[in-house]
Structures are given as structure tokens and as C-alpha cells.
Design a protein around this motif. Structure first.
Motif, PDB file in Angstrom:
ATOM      1  N   GLY A 321       0.868  -1.185   0.000  1.00 27.49           N
ATOM      2  CA  GLY A 321       0.000   0.000   0.000  1.00 27.49           C
ATOM      3  C   GLY A 321       0.896   1.222   0.000  1.00 27.49           C
ATOM      4  N   PRO A 322       0.396   2.358   0.508  1.00 33.25           N
ATOM      5  CA  PRO A 322       1.197   3.583   0.565  1.00 33.25           C
ATOM      6  C   PRO A 322       2.553   3.352   1.232  1.00 33.25           C
ATOM      7  N   SER A 323       3.562   4.121   0.774  1.00 34.77           N
ATOM      8  CA  SER A 323       4.919   3.959   1.290  1.00 34.77           C
ATOM      9  C   SER A 323       5.311   5.160   2.150  1.00 34.77           C
ATOM     10  N   SER A 324       6.065   4.887   3.186  1.00 39.09           N
ATOM     11  CA  SER A 324       6.607   5.959   4.020  1.00 39.09           C
ATOM     12  C   SER A 324       7.834   6.527   3.319  1.00 39.09           C
ATOM     13  N   THR A 325       7.903   7.855   3.195  1.00 42.00           N
ATOM     14  CA  THR A 325       9.002   8.459   2.435  1.00 42.00           C
ATOM     15  C   THR A 325      10.349   8.225   3.113  1.00 42.00           C
ATOM     16  N   GLY A 333      19.135   3.754   0.208  1.00 41.50           N
ATOM     17  CA  GLY A 333      20.450   3.963   0.800  1.00 41.50           C
ATOM     18  C   GLY A 333      20.866   5.427   0.737  1.00 41.50           C
ATOM     19  N   LYS A 334      19.856   6.335   0.756  1.00 41.12           N
ATOM     20  CA  LYS A 334      20.155   7.773   0.653  1.00 41.12           C
ATOM     21  C   LYS A 334      19.507   8.494   1.827  1.00 41.12           C
ATOM     22  N   ASP A 335      19.899   9.792   2.005  1.00 36.82           N
ATOM     23  CA  ASP A 335      19.226  10.531   3.074  1.00 36.82           C
ATOM     24  C   ASP A 335      17.883  11.049   2.569  1.00 36.82           C
ATOM     25  N   VAL A 336      17.065  11.473   3.531  1.00 41.05           N
ATOM     26  CA  VAL A 336      15.692  11.854   3.215  1.00 41.05           C
ATOM     27  C   VAL A 336      15.642  13.047   2.249  1.00 41.05           C
ATOM     28  N   ARG A 337      16.628  13.967   2.408  1.00 36.69           N
ATOM     29  CA  ARG A 337      16.604  15.138   1.530  1.00 36.69           C
ATOM     30  C   ARG A 337      16.853  14.765   0.072  1.00 36.69           C
ATOM     31  N   TYR A 338      17.803  13.841  -0.116  1.00 41.97           N
ATOM     32  CA  TYR A 338      18.093  13.368  -1.469  1.00 41.97           C
ATOM     33  C   TYR A 338      16.838  12.719  -2.057  1.00 41.97           C
ATOM     34  N   ALA A 339      16.240  11.837  -1.284  1.00 38.58           N
ATOM     35  CA  ALA A 339      15.063  11.122  -1.781  1.00 38.58           C
ATOM     36  C   ALA A 339      13.904  12.065  -2.058  1.00 38.58           C
ATOM     37  N   SER A 340      13.802  13.145  -1.260  1.00 40.54           N
ATOM     38  CA  SER A 340      12.641  14.025  -1.422  1.00 40.54           C
ATOM     39  C   SER A 340      12.702  14.804  -2.743  1.00 40.54           C
ATOM     40  N   ARG A 341      13.926  14.987  -3.278  1.00 46.76           N
ATOM     41  CA  ARG A 341      14.013  15.625  -4.598  1.00 46.76           C
ATOM     42  C   ARG A 341      13.298  14.777  -5.638  1.00 46.76           C
ATOM     43  N   TYR A 342      13.514  13.477  -5.549  1.00 49.14           N
ATOM     44  CA  TYR A 342      12.902  12.580  -6.536  1.00 49.14           C
ATOM     45  C   TYR A 342      11.413  12.412  -6.271  1.00 49.14           C
ATOM     46  N   ARG A 343      11.047  12.466  -4.998  1.00 46.47           N
ATOM     47  CA  ARG A 343       9.628  12.414  -4.674  1.00 46.47           C
ATOM     48  C   ARG A 343       8.919  13.602  -5.331  1.00 46.47           C
ATOM     49  N   ALA A 344       9.527  14.779  -5.218  1.00 47.18           N
ATOM     50  CA  ALA A 344       8.915  15.991  -5.792  1.00 47.18           C
ATOM     51  C   ALA A 344       8.761  15.852  -7.308  1.00 47.18           C
ATOM     52  N   ARG A 345       9.792  15.302  -7.944  1.00 45.24           N
ATOM     53  CA  ARG A 345       9.724  15.121  -9.405  1.00 45.24           C
ATOM     54  C   ARG A 345       8.600  14.166  -9.796  1.00 45.24           C
ATOM     55  N   LEU A 346       8.490  13.080  -9.050  1.00 42.81           N
ATOM     56  CA  LEU A 346       7.480  12.075  -9.368  1.00 42.81           C
ATOM     57  C   LEU A 346       6.067  12.573  -9.068  1.00 42.81           C
ATOM     58  N   LEU A 347       5.958  13.418  -8.056  1.00 39.48           N
ATOM     59  CA  LEU A 347       4.653  14.026  -7.756  1.00 39.48           C
ATOM     60  C   LEU A 347       4.268  14.953  -8.891  1.00 39.48           C
ATOM     61  N   GLU A 348       5.224  15.743  -9.331  1.00 38.53           N
ATOM     62  CA  GLU A 348       5.007  16.705 -10.408  1.00 38.53           C
ATOM     63  C   GLU A 348       4.572  15.984 -11.690  1.00 38.53           C
ATOM     64  N   ALA A 349       5.216  14.848 -11.950  1.00 42.92           N
ATOM     65  CA  ALA A 349       4.882  14.089 -13.163  1.00 42.92           C
ATOM     66  C   ALA A 349       3.597  13.281 -12.979  1.00 42.92           C
ATOM     67  N   GLN A 350       3.023  13.364 -11.791  1.00 45.97           N
ATOM     68  CA  GLN A 350       1.770  12.669 -11.466  1.00 45.97           C
ATOM     69  C   GLN A 350       1.904  11.152 -11.572  1.00 45.97           C
ATOM     70  N   VAL A 351       3.108  10.660 -11.311  1.00 46.60           N
ATOM     71  CA  VAL A 351       3.309   9.211 -11.270  1.00 46.60           C
ATOM     72  C   VAL A 351       2.942   8.702  -9.884  1.00 46.60           C
ATOM     73  N   ILE A 352       3.210   9.553  -8.871  1.00 43.38           N
ATOM     74  CA  ILE A 352       2.814   9.204  -7.505  1.00 43.38           C
ATOM     75  C   ILE A 352       1.954  10.331  -6.928  1.00 43.38           C
ATOM     76  N   VAL A 353       1.252  10.014  -5.858  1.00 41.84           N
ATOM     77  CA  VAL A 353       0.453  11.035  -5.163  1.00 41.84           C
ATOM     78  C   VAL A 353       0.770  10.999  -3.674  1.00 41.84           C
ATOM     79  N   GLU A 354       0.566  12.130  -3.008  1.00 44.57           N
ATOM     80  CA  GLU A 354       0.762  12.168  -1.558  1.00 44.57           C
ATOM     81  C   GLU A 354      -0.425  11.530  -0.859  1.00 44.57           C
ATOM     82  N   LYS A 355      -0.109  10.730   0.152  1.00 47.13           N
ATOM     83  CA  LYS A 355      -1.197  10.124   0.940  1.00 47.13           C
ATOM     84  C   LYS A 355      -0.988  10.532   2.392  1.00 47.13           C
ATOM     85  N   GLY A 356      -1.209  11.799   2.678  1.00 49.37           N
ATOM     86  CA  GLY A 356      -0.962  12.305   4.025  1.00 49.37           C
ATOM     87  C   GLY A 356       0.514  12.613   4.196  1.00 49.37           C
ATOM     88  N   TYR A 357       0.845  13.274   5.298  1.00 53.27           N
ATOM     89  CA  TYR A 357       2.215  13.732   5.491  1.00 53.27           C
ATOM     90  C   TYR A 357       3.190  12.566   5.600  1.00 53.27           C
TER      91      TYR A 357
END
Ligand SMILES: Nc1ncnc2c1ncn2[C@@H]1O[C@H](COP(=O)(O)OP(=O)(O)OP(=O)(O)O)[C@@H](O)[C@H]1O
Ligand SMILES: [Mg+2]
Length: 386
Positions: A321-325, A333-357
Motif C-alpha cells: 500500500g502507501p509507502s513511508s518516504t 540507501g540515501k538521506d531523506v533530503r536526497y530522496a525528497s528531490r525525486y519524490r517531488a519530481r514524481l509528484l510533479e509528473a503525477q506518477v505518484i500522489v501524496e497520501k498524508g504527510y
């Protein structure tokens, strides 16, 4: 009772094609109709329709076009591409009359001959910008008491200068209380583009109509009715299984319907009596539908992403189901800040959606399953950056 059509498959699993039954879109249609009735200046006359791939944005534009055409309005439907403003102006060329617009983006003067700012123009050549061209067409339409609908699809791809001119025209027409409606459809990323542009302040207020999944009860009803109209009987358990498989995702509804219908239709072999759809028709239909969904949506979607984007998605696909960022960052194997850049890109491309904070999920159904199934290949094509 409707006439039974023995040959053609009623389902339309192809981009932009009106489905046999438009499921779950009553609210947005009501909003649009209300805006037409309320007249110039109604908020719904400037609309922004967004949602992931295959959710039915283009179909909504087509439906709006049909609605206004029935009222005798004209429609200009465009898709964002290079020189869209020029194309719009060309399409606004007067149908009758002895003059043509001359388009020069640096000039917005209309004249009847002479020279201005070093640019000469002739009597037959009116130099106009988008606002002028719209105003001229609307003057014509006013005489017939009718209006104009302008729809722009894939609006997230409008280039900056074009966006500025379009936004200005929308604002001018609205302030002048013209009988017009503008609908922009595209991926949600269009909103962030509008934010970075001063001229777009006005269109940012466009009525926001996000399209999402449609309710399964309505899917079930629509599937049953569509089969029944063509002499096929889909009900009970087979109907339930088919409905669940769609996940309420419009493109999948058409795919599932199409392939199940095809299986049953082949078996009935010209039989004219009501013919029952079986479990086997449904199971094999769903499997074909999933293959098509992978080939036409998931595959191309992944192809357009960077290696790290794909690594991010593979990390998500480990969850049911939903994944914890933060867990995803750990898996990468990366820090949260690094991963959040890619999260933002994928959100923008509408490949993923936010499911709560702190939580994300896939934006279209079955991408998780597709990633798992094709993990080896996806990993191979995402290995370049590690
Ligand atoms: N409300 C609906 N009910 C049933 N089927 C629908 C509905 N809306 C769209 N569809 C079907 O879903 C498919 C995708 O529709 P459409 O091409 O409009 O999506 P889209 O959001 O424009 O996708 P993309 O972002 O890829 O352009 C089509 O086959 C269409 O017939
Ligand atoms: Mg579309």
C-alpha cells in the motif's frame, strides 16, 4: 429497448475517445452547465481540469464541446504545442470577409492601412493578437446570440510566452464580459508553471476540477448496461470481478470492458438471444487488459523517467500500500533530503500522489504490480546512476 448491435465493440480503450457511458462525472458536468447558464463572468467559464494519465481529461473536453455545440456555440479545441497562440489566431480567422489576420507577436495593432512603428500593413491585413482575434470572432457570434468555447489540452506543456499571451487574452475577454468559456486540461504540474509567471495571476483563479477514480458501484452499473445493450449478459460474480479489476480507473474500465466483451462476443458466434458472459471470459479479459495497460501506460511512463526516479518507484513497489518516504530513502540507501528531490519530481509528473504527510502511493493502478513483474528490466535501466 435499444437496438442490439451485433458487431462493434462498444468500449473505447483509446485516448480521448468518448466512452459508451461517461461514468462518475456528474458534478463537473453540472458545474460546466451552470457556468453556461450563469452567463459571462461565471467562475466555471474558466476551468482547469487535472488528473493523472488516462483518467479522462481529454474526454471531458470533448464532452464540453458537445454540450456547447448543442447550444449552437462554436468550439476551438487545441492541444499545447509549439506556436499554439499562432494556431489559435489562425483558427479564429474570419470565415467570411476579405481580410486576413497578420500575426506578429511583437505588434498588437489593428489598422486599415499605413505604417506604424516601421511596420507596414495593408488594408486586407489586420495585425492582431489573440485578444483581438477573439474579440472579432465574439462580435460575430454576438449577432447570432451564441458563444465560443476554447479548450486547451496538455496545458502543462504550454510554453512561457504563449502562456502569457493566452492568460492575457483570457483576462481581457473575462473583464469585457464576453460570451466565452475557457477550459484548460492537463497534468497537475500545470499549476506550478502558472505560479512562476506574473501574467498568469488571473488564470490561476480558474475553477479547479480534479478528476479521479470513479465509484465502483457506477462502474458496475455502466458495465452491465453496456453489455446488455449489445445482447450480452454480465452480472453476478463475473460482473463483480470485472468491476473490481477496473479499480475505478477510466482507461482500465474501457480496457477491461473491451477485452471481456471481445471474448464473449467471439463465443456467442452470431447468437442473437441474450448470451451470458462467463468467469473465463472475465478472467482472460482482465489479463489482456492488464497487458495493454502495461504496454500503453506503465511502460511509456517509466521510459520517460530518470534512473533514480525508477529506483525510487522500485523502492515503493516493495510495499503493498502507501509507502513511508523515510523508509523509501532508507531502501535507496540515501538521506531523506536526497530522496525528497525525486519524490517531488514524481509528484510533479503525477506518477505518484501524496497520501498524508510523509506517505506516497502510486497515482495509477497496477503500476506497483507492473514494477514487481518487470523489476529485473526496470532495475537494469535504472542502474546508471545507482
Ligand atoms: N468518465 C469516464 N467513464 C468511462 N470511461 C472513461 C471516462 N473518462 C475517460 N474514459 C476512457 O478512459 C480513457 C482515457 O481517457 P482520456 O484520453 O480522456 O484520458 P486523459 O486523462 O486525457 O489521459 P492522458 O493524460 O493520457 O491524455 C479513454 O479510453 C476513455 O474512453
Ligand atoms: Mg488526454
Amino acid at each position: 429497448m435499444k437496438e442490439v448491435d451485433m458487431v462493434s465493440n462498444p468500449f473505447k480503450p483509446s485516448a480521448g475517445h468518448l466512452p459508451p457511458i461517461l461514468i462518475g462525472r456528474e458534478t463537473i458536468l453540472a458545474d460546466f452547465n451552470e457556468a453556461l447558464e450563469d452567463g459571462p463572468g461565471a467562475p466555471g467559464r474558466l476551468m482547469r481540469v487535472t488528473g493523472p494519465r488516462g483518467v479522462g481529461k481529454t474526454v471531458m473536453l470533448a464532452e464540453f464541446s458537445n454540450t456547447v455545440k448543442a447550444l449552437g456555440w462554436q468550439v476551438i479545441a487545441e492541444t499545447a504545442r509549439k506556436d499554439i497562440v499562432q494556431r489559435l489566431i489562425e483558427r479564429l480567422q474570419p470565415v467570411k470577409g476579405n481580410f486576413r489576420f497578420t500575426i506578429d507577436p511583437s505588434i498588437s495593432v489593428m489598422g486599415v492601412g499605413g505604417s506604424l512603428g516601421g511596420v507596414s500593413y495593408e488594408k486586407q491585413h489586420h495585425i492582431v493578437d489573440l485578444s483581438d482575434a477573439l474579440a472579432i470572432r465574439l462580435d460575430e457570434l454576438d449577432k447570432k446570440n451564441s458563444g465560443l468555447l476554447v479548450t486547451i489540452d496538455e496545458a502543462q506543456s504550454i510554453e512561457r510566452d504563449d502562456l502569457t499571451e493566452i492568460a492575457t487574452a483570457v483576462q481581457n475577454m473575462t473583464i469585457a464580459h464576453r460570451n466565452i468559456a475557457f477550459v484548460f486540461a492537463g497534468l497537475p504540474s500545470m499549476a506550478s508553471k502558472w505560479l512562476n509567471n506574473e501574467a498568469t495571476t488571473f488564470i490561476r483563479r480558474a475553477q479547479y476540477e480534479p478528476l479521479g477514480e470513479v465509484p465502483l458501484e457506477e462502474v458496475s452499473e455502466a458495465l452491465r448496461d453496456t453489455f446488455q445493450d449489445t445482447g450480452l449478459w454480465l452480472d453476478g460474480d463475473p460482473l463483480h470481478v470485472a468491476t473490481q479489476a477496473t479499480a475505478g480507473y477510466p482507461f482500465m474500465i474501457q480496457l477491461v470492458g473491451y477485452h471481456i466483451w471481445r471474448n464473449a462476443n467471439r463465443r456467442r458466434n452470431g447468437e442473437t438471444e441474450a448470451f451470458a458472459v462467463t468467469d473465463a471470459d472475465v478472467r482472460s479479459g482482465i489479463s489482456s487488459a492488464l497487458t495493454r495497460l502495461g504496454d500503453t501506460v506503465h511502460g511509456p511512463e517509466l521510459d520517460g523517467l530518470s534512473p533514480v526516479d525508477k529506483t525510487y518507484l522500485l523502492a515503493m513497489a516493495q510495499d503493498d500500500g502507501p509507502s513511508s518516504t523515510s523508509v523509501i530513502a532508507e531502501r535507496m540507501g540515501k538521506d531523506v533530503r536526497y530522496a525528497s528531490r525525486y519524490r517531488a519530481r514524481l509528484l510533479e509528473a503525477q506518477v505518484i500522489v501524496e497520501k498524508g504527510y510523509g506517505w506516497v502511493d502510486f497515482a495509477v493502478p497496477y503500476l506497483r504490480e507492473y514494477l514487481r513483474e518487470h523489476a529485473a528490466y526496470v532495475r537494469m535501466t535504472s542502474s546508471e546512476e545507482g
